[in-house]
Design a protein around this motif. Structure first.
Motif, PDB file in Angstrom:
ATOM      1  N   ARG A  24       0.836  -1.203   0.000  1.00 32.13           N
ATOM      2  CA  ARG A  24       0.000   0.000   0.000  1.00 32.13           C
ATOM      3  C   ARG A  24       0.871   1.252   0.000  1.00 32.13           C
ATOM      4  NH1 ARG A  24      -1.713   3.972   3.102  1.00 32.13           N
ATOM      5  NH2 ARG A  24      -0.423   3.311   4.826  1.00 32.13           N
ATOM      6  N   LYS A  40       2.527   1.705  -3.408  1.00 29.49           N
ATOM      7  CA  LYS A  40       1.547   2.170  -4.400  1.00 29.49           C
ATOM      8  C   LYS A  40       1.355   3.682  -4.291  1.00 29.49           C
ATOM      9  CE  LYS A  40      -3.421   2.019  -5.200  1.00 29.49           C
ATOM     10  NZ  LYS A  40      -4.684   1.414  -4.778  1.00 29.49           N
ATOM     11  N   PHE A  41       1.191   4.180  -3.081  1.00 29.41           N
ATOM     12  CA  PHE A  41       0.947   5.605  -2.909  1.00 29.41           C
ATOM     13  C   PHE A  41       2.224   6.432  -3.019  1.00 29.41           C
ATOM     14  CE2 PHE A  41      -3.004   3.928  -1.128  1.00 29.41           C
ATOM     15  CZ  PHE A  41      -3.879   4.627  -1.939  1.00 29.41           C
ATOM     16  N   ARG A  61       2.471   6.967  -6.680  1.00 35.30           N
ATOM     17  CA  ARG A  61       1.464   7.937  -7.108  1.00 35.30           C
ATOM     18  C   ARG A  61       1.869   9.356  -6.683  1.00 35.30           C
ATOM     19  NH1 ARG A  61      -4.807   6.740  -5.995  1.00 35.30           N
ATOM     20  NH2 ARG A  61      -4.211   4.780  -6.953  1.00 35.30           N
ATOM     21  N   LEU A  78      -4.345  10.954  -4.377  1.00 40.35           N
ATOM     22  CA  LEU A  78      -3.942   9.808  -3.566  1.00 40.35           C
ATOM     23  C   LEU A  78      -5.101   9.083  -2.894  1.00 40.35           C
ATOM     24  CD1 LEU A  78      -0.952  11.626  -1.809  1.00 40.35           C
ATOM     25  CD2 LEU A  78      -0.855  10.162  -3.825  1.00 40.35           C
ATOM     26  N   PRO A  94      -0.536   9.028   2.356  1.00 44.41           N
ATOM     27  CA  PRO A  94      -0.681   7.596   2.639  1.00 44.41           C
ATOM     28  C   PRO A  94       0.606   6.781   2.623  1.00 44.41           C
ATOM     29  CG  PRO A  94      -2.071   8.232   0.782  1.00 44.41           C
ATOM     30  CD  PRO A  94      -1.360   9.445   1.238  1.00 44.41           C
ATOM     31  N   HIS A  95       1.557   7.122   1.771  1.00 48.30           N
ATOM     32  CA  HIS A  95       2.771   6.307   1.710  1.00 48.30           C
ATOM     33  C   HIS A  95       3.719   6.594   2.869  1.00 48.30           C
ATOM     34  CE1 HIS A  95       3.984   9.976  -0.326  1.00 48.30           C
ATOM     35  NE2 HIS A  95       5.247   9.623  -0.187  1.00 48.30           N
TER      36      HIS A  95
END
Length: 155
Positions: A6, A9-10, A13, A98, A121-122
């Motif tokens: 997760r 992924k962020f 992004r 995001l 988020p990351h």
């Protein structure tokens, strides 16, 4: 999806939104086309136009027309000092890019005033238990090449 996937992924992004996407595109196209370099598809990247960012910025228009808030005189100075509109404009963009953003209210010791911080988020981990937030960890800063400082909150 596990937490590391997760965050990755962020992170990708977030990098894409901040115009750092050439390696992602090359990797993804390289997975699709085995002869990616031979076909010279890598030279066709146009890194001056970030379409993802253009779309996100064009749909993130909540604060583009100005916001009028009814504030008492006591709160106007704090509102301006916190740069609420600027922070919320960025939060609107990050939310559209995001799908998630945390707005944290903290304290600035040097200025002795509250401070608004966006957590993306990351760089944020949230632990849930029965649908309730039980703990939050977020990235603070990098101390050196191998060591990161994270903050942790729980009851």
């Amino acid at each position: 999806m596990n937490e590391l996937k997760r965050q990755e992924k962020f992170r990708l992004r977030f990098e894409m939104y901040n115009d750092n996407y050439a390696d992602q595109v090359k990797k993804k196209l390289g997975q699709i086309y085995s002869a990616f370099a031979e076909l010279r598809l890598d030279v066709q990247l146009h890194t001056n136009s970030n379409i993802f960012k253009q779309v996100v910025d064009s749909i993130s228009n909540v604060y583009s027309y100005g916001v009028t808030r009814g504030l008492s005189d006591n709160n106007k100075a704090l509102y301006e000092e916190l740069k609420v509109d600027k922070v919320m404009t960025q939060a609107n963009r990050y939310l559209n890019a995001l799908n998630d953003v945390v707005l944290q209210v903290g304290w600035d010791d040097a200025k002795a005033i509250p401070r608004l911080m966006l957590r993306v988020p990351h760089k944020t981990e949230i632990t849930y238990e029965d649908g309730e937030v039980k703990a939050v960890s977020y990235f603070v800063k990098r101390l050196d090449n191998k060591t990161e400082r994270w903050a942790y909150w729980s009851d």
